[in-house]
Design a protein around this motif. Structure first.
Motif, PDB file in Angstrom:
ATOM      1  N   ARG A 288       0.687  -1.058  -0.068  1.00 49.63           N
ATOM      2  CA  ARG A 288      -0.460   0.221  -0.190  1.00 49.63           C
ATOM      3  C   ARG A 288       0.816   1.263   0.397  1.00 49.63           C
ATOM      4  NH1 ARG A 288      -2.779  -3.512   2.202  1.00 49.63           N
ATOM      5  NH2 ARG A 288      -5.227  -3.752   2.455  1.00 49.63           N
ATOM      6  N   TYR A 289      -0.085   2.173  -0.083  1.00 51.43           N
ATOM      7  CA  TYR A 289       1.568   3.258  -0.289  1.00 51.43           C
ATOM      8  C   TYR A 289       0.901   4.602  -0.315  1.00 51.43           C
ATOM      9  CZ  TYR A 289       2.637  -0.067  -4.372  1.00 51.43           C
ATOM     10  OH  TYR A 289       2.731  -1.097  -5.192  1.00 51.43           O
ATOM     11  N   PRO A 290       0.793   4.831   0.560  1.00 55.50           N
ATOM     12  CA  PRO A 290       0.042   6.863   1.604  1.00 55.50           C
ATOM     13  C   PRO A 290       0.228   7.708  -0.185  1.00 55.50           C
ATOM     14  CG  PRO A 290       1.907   6.077   2.706  1.00 55.50           C
ATOM     15  CD  PRO A 290       2.422   5.195   1.319  1.00 55.50           C
ATOM     16  N   VAL A 291      -1.122   8.436   0.256  1.00 56.67           N
ATOM     17  CA  VAL A 291      -0.874   9.490  -1.161  1.00 56.67           C
ATOM     18  C   VAL A 291      -0.008  10.732  -0.584  1.00 56.67           C
ATOM     19  CG1 VAL A 291      -2.589   7.820  -2.453  1.00 56.67           C
ATOM     20  CG2 VAL A 291      -3.416  10.403  -1.207  1.00 56.67           C
ATOM     21  N   ARG A 292      -0.021  10.621   0.806  1.00 57.53           N
ATOM     22  CA  ARG A 292       0.217  12.238   0.892  1.00 57.53           C
ATOM     23  C   ARG A 292       1.141  11.426   2.338  1.00 57.53           C
ATOM     24  NH1 ARG A 292      -1.678  13.661   5.467  1.00 57.53           N
ATOM     25  NH2 ARG A 292      -3.963  12.802   5.686  1.00 57.53           N
ATOM     26  N   ASP A 293       2.066  12.362   2.661  1.00 52.50           N
ATOM     27  CA  ASP A 293       3.417  11.936   4.030  1.00 52.50           C
ATOM     28  C   ASP A 293       2.056  11.953   4.964  1.00 52.50           C
ATOM     29  OD1 ASP A 293       5.210  12.664   2.941  1.00 52.50           O
ATOM     30  OD2 ASP A 293       6.004  14.371   3.571  1.00 52.50           O
ATOM     31  N   LEU A 294       2.041  10.552   6.028  1.00 55.34           N
ATOM     32  CA  LEU A 294       0.510   9.953   6.524  1.00 55.34           C
ATOM     33  C   LEU A 294       1.771  10.257   8.010  1.00 55.34           C
ATOM     34  CD1 LEU A 294      -2.047  10.137   5.878  1.00 55.34           C
ATOM     35  CD2 LEU A 294      -1.974   7.309   5.617  1.00 55.34           C
ATOM     36  N   THR A 295       0.564  10.281   9.221  1.00 61.92           N
ATOM     37  CA  THR A 295       1.672   9.814  10.556  1.00 61.92           C
ATOM     38  C   THR A 295       0.918   8.588  10.284  1.00 61.92           C
ATOM     39  OG1 THR A 295       1.774  12.195  10.901  1.00 61.92           O
ATOM     40  CG2 THR A 295       1.807  10.562  12.495  1.00 61.92           C
ATOM     41  N   VAL A 296       1.606   7.489  10.837  1.00 62.96           N
ATOM     42  CA  VAL A 296       0.617   6.599  10.976  1.00 62.96           C
ATOM     43  C   VAL A 296       1.809   5.264  12.400  1.00 62.96           C
ATOM     44  CG1 VAL A 296       0.472   3.678  10.593  1.00 62.96           C
ATOM     45  CG2 VAL A 296       0.711   5.810   8.573  1.00 62.96           C
ATOM     46  N   GLY A 297       0.941   5.579  13.108  1.00 57.15           N
ATOM     47  CA  GLY A 297       1.015   5.309  15.089  1.00 57.15           C
ATOM     48  C   GLY A 297       1.977   6.033  14.707  1.00 57.15           C
ATOM     49  N   GLY A 298       2.103   6.765  14.871  1.00 59.22           N
ATOM     50  CA  GLY A 298       3.125   8.071  15.785  1.00 59.22           C
ATOM     51  C   GLY A 298       4.574   7.619  14.941  1.00 59.22           C
TER      52      GLY A 298
END
Length: 404
Positions: A288-298
């Motif tokens: 899977r690919y974030p389509v923008r910079d993403l904060t995941v689990g901190g």
């Protein structure tokens, strides 16, 4: 990530020291990430700013992914696993009717009959092998392959080759030439099968896919047909093969848990669910690919990063499954506070074949241990070679002794 695979639980213990999300280096020095925490993975799998379409894969888009990259098929195959939104819904709808709860329930007599025939074969193999037979080869593999083969309409003569090629396609430890060869032969073989079906249509899923049209008249594109068949063959038997294998290993190593089932204090469905959580058949699923910079689990995951879904890690996350998350406990799902595992996915891409996989595994385990109540693994656990690569999670073979 070690291309050869190994025990994912040892790897996960190290990765979790980095948090719910960890950076990883994929084969070919490709920078990626893996989501390990249960809640972080649950959010990530359903996040609206996370895509499956490979046009969002920065390294692929920039030409930095070689043709012989062992994970390339996961990113580029045309089908529902690399589609988003309306395109994903269109492709999923074409096969969803074959996997409804009602349709799967109707398959039970066929699954039971095939299971009994394979148990005969397993006993014959053990007799020829001085009491020992490979359960994976003689039982755990031909059961789901036989069922998906019948659903698709694939003749038995092709099934062993399809299994071999699908295992090559999902392996991460092959060289570029081997990768290219497998990725040429599998679609070519499926194309040959589809062409034969087009010439002589039958009452099966391949025939239905060939004839399928959306309400607006759009026909399934040829590359989407082959991509869908690749998915059906690989996901339709590899994961269930691993699930059955891992469940047998777990029960043989935890005879007290097997006793709970025999005493009626837990059911075979509980064994299946606990195996899915405790020893997920797919460990790190691409991509899977974030389509923008993403904060995941901190942690920040940069746009276009290829991200692995860490199912085996999430299944043993103490934050979700308690301080005994590392313990195999078939009564766990009966606890009011028990978290539901994510090993079959979550969100729009939840495993379409989940009801079928559960049926096959439940029937297989119940009938296997009813017929061979003293079945046990014939070698020490440390002698079992791990599955090739880090995507699937199981062992290469499972020699068992059916009788003491």
């Amino acid at each position: 990530m070690d291309p050869a695979g190994g025990c994912p639980h040892a790897v996960n213990a190290r990765l979790r020291t980095r948090g719910a999300v960890a950076p990883v280096v994929l084969p070919g020095e490709v920078e990626g990430a893996v989501v390990l925490g249960h809640e972080a993975l649950k959010d990530f799998l359903a996040h609206p700013d996370v895509a499956k379409d490979p046009r969002h894969f920065t390294a692929l888009h920039e030409g930095r992914i070689a043709e012989g990259w062992p994970l390339r098929t996961f990113a580029t195959v045309r089908g529902m696993t690399t589609a988003d939104g309306a395109d994903h819904r269109r492709l999923r709808s074409l096969v969803s009717r074959a996997f409804t709860t009602r349709r799967v329930a109707e398959l039970r007599p066929d699954v039971e009959a095939l299971t009994d025939r394979l148990l005969d074969g397993l006993e014959g193999a053990a007799a020829a092998g001085r009491g020992v037979a490979d359960l994976r080869r003689h039982f755990a593999m031909p059961l789901p392959m036989g069922v998906i083969g019948e659903l698709l309409g694939v003749d038995a003569e092709y099934r062993d080759r399809l299994h071999h090629l699908s295992s090559r396609v999902v392996a991460t430890d092959l060289g570029p030439e081997e990768v290219l060869a497998a990725n040429r032969e599998l679609p070519a073989l499926l194309g040959t099968i589809a062409a034969a079906k087009a010439a002589h249509p039958g009452d099966d899923l391949i025939g239905a896919l060939i004839a399928a049209r959306e309400e607006d008249g759009d026909r399934l594109a040829p590359e989407e047909l082959i991509g869908t068949l690749v998915l059906m063959i690989v996901a339709g038997h590899e994961t269930t093969l691993n699930l059955i294998t891992n469940a047998v290993r777990a029960l043989c190593a935890h005879r007290d848990q097997l006793a709970l089932v025999r005493d009626g204090r837990a059911g075979w469905a509980d064994v299946v669910e606990e195996t899915l959580r405790w020893d997920a058949p797919v460990s790190y699923f691409p991509f899977r690919y974030p389509v923008r910079d993403l904060t995941v689990g901190g942690a920040v995951v940069r746009r276009g990063t290829p991200v692995l879904a860490g199912y085996s890690a999430a299944g043993r996350d103490p934050a979700a499954h308690g301080p005994d998350a590392d313990r195999f406990d078939v009564t766990r799902s009966a606890r009011p506070e028990a978290a539901r595992h994510l090993s079959l996915g979550h969100g729009a891409h939840y495993c379409l074949g989940a009801p079928l996989a559960r049926l096959e595994a439940t029937v297989a385990l119940e009938r296997l241990f009813a017929r061979f109540p003293e079945l046990d693994i014939a070698v020490p656990e440390h002698a079992l070679a791990p599955h090739a690569g880090f995507v699937g999670n199981s062992v290469r073979d499972l020699p068992v002794r059916l009788h003491p």
